[in-house]
Design a protein around this motif. Sequence first.
Motif, mmCIF file in Angstrom:
data_model
loop_
_atom_site.group_PDB
_atom_site.id
_atom_site.type_symbol
_atom_site.label_atom_id
_atom_site.label_comp_id
_atom_site.label_asym_id
_atom_site.label_seq_id
_atom_site.Cartn_x
_atom_site.Cartn_y
_atom_site.Cartn_z
ATOM 1 N N UNK A 15 0.871 -1.330 -0.055
ATOM 2 C CA UNK A 15 -0.064 0.126 -0.071
ATOM 3 C C UNK A 15 0.808 1.354 -0.168
ATOM 4 N N UNK A 16 1.959 1.112 0.900
ATOM 5 C CA UNK A 16 2.912 2.354 0.830
ATOM 6 C C UNK A 16 3.454 2.558 -0.378
ATOM 7 N N UNK A 17 3.978 1.390 -1.095
ATOM 8 C CA UNK A 17 4.597 1.722 -2.171
ATOM 9 C C UNK A 17 3.577 2.213 -3.519
ATOM 10 N N UNK A 18 2.382 2.056 -3.275
ATOM 11 C CA UNK A 18 1.477 2.380 -4.451
ATOM 12 C C UNK A 18 1.108 3.509 -4.055
ATOM 13 N N UNK A 19 1.085 4.005 -2.827
ATOM 14 C CA UNK A 19 0.885 5.462 -2.630
ATOM 15 C C UNK A 19 1.972 6.458 -3.079
ATOM 16 N N UNK A 20 3.149 5.937 -2.756
ATOM 17 C CA UNK A 20 4.378 6.584 -3.076
ATOM 18 C C UNK A 20 4.497 6.868 -4.588
ATOM 19 N N UNK A 21 4.140 5.807 -5.273
ATOM 20 C CA UNK A 21 4.360 5.742 -6.727
ATOM 21 C C UNK A 21 3.303 6.757 -7.364
ATOM 22 N N UNK A 22 2.176 6.616 -6.793
ATOM 23 C CA UNK A 22 0.982 7.699 -7.021
ATOM 24 C C UNK A 22 1.328 9.208 -6.792
ATOM 25 N N UNK A 23 1.895 9.411 -5.852
ATOM 26 C CA UNK A 23 2.390 10.771 -5.347
ATOM 27 C C UNK A 23 3.490 11.303 -6.391
ATOM 28 N N UNK A 24 4.457 10.580 -6.929
ATOM 29 C CA UNK A 24 5.609 10.817 -7.413
ATOM 30 C C UNK A 24 5.132 11.237 -8.837
#
Length: 230
Positions: A15-24
């Motif tokens: 989930x953290x990776x998905x959110x980080x990818x989305x934010x970048x």
Amino acid sequence: MRYLVTIVGWSSMQTLNDILKFSITLLSILNPIGVIPVFLGFLRTKKNLNISKVSNVTALATGTTILISLFCGQTILGFFGISISSFTIGGGILLFTIAFSMISAHQSDSKINSEELEGVDFEREIGIIPLAIPLLSGPGAISTCIIQAKSFTSTYHWVGAVIVVVLIAIAIRYMLFFSQDIGRNLGQIGINVMTRIMGLLLLATSIEMVASGIKEMLPILKASVSVLNI
């Protein structure tokens, strides 16, 4: 018990990776740094422009547009009978053109063209059009939100995405408010360098989106061919 903890931990990291990818990805496509020269041009043209008010309106309109795209985009696609896979390919191609323009340090016509800039009414809605739409939250940002929302499978995804959008909107507000200082310190060369770096990130993302869309469509294409052969 240990197996359950491992699953929960892996899920949290995913989930953290998905959110980080989305934010970048979202920050790259919005590219608030690249909007600063356009905003400074408005300030030079309209000396009495209320910077604080325009910054607030721009941030609010950008955040609202992104959130609507996140929560309602897939429903709208379903209404028109557009599959996510085909939209992913189309969005990836659109992001590719925007990324290529960013790498060249040019304003992409898919966001706004010179005729639209000349027709801007500085006294009304400048924060919404053209700053928020389409310079910041243009077709590329909207497409990105709709496509990324497909991978949000839990409440944590949605909560994290909303927090990211709010933080980015706040950052846009302060970047525009202090745009004169930022423009003076970075200079045109510094702004171009930042734009090119974001363009490279966006270029890689666009290629991944096209590849992902093609992979999703391949089973559909194979099934269609099988039906025709029958």
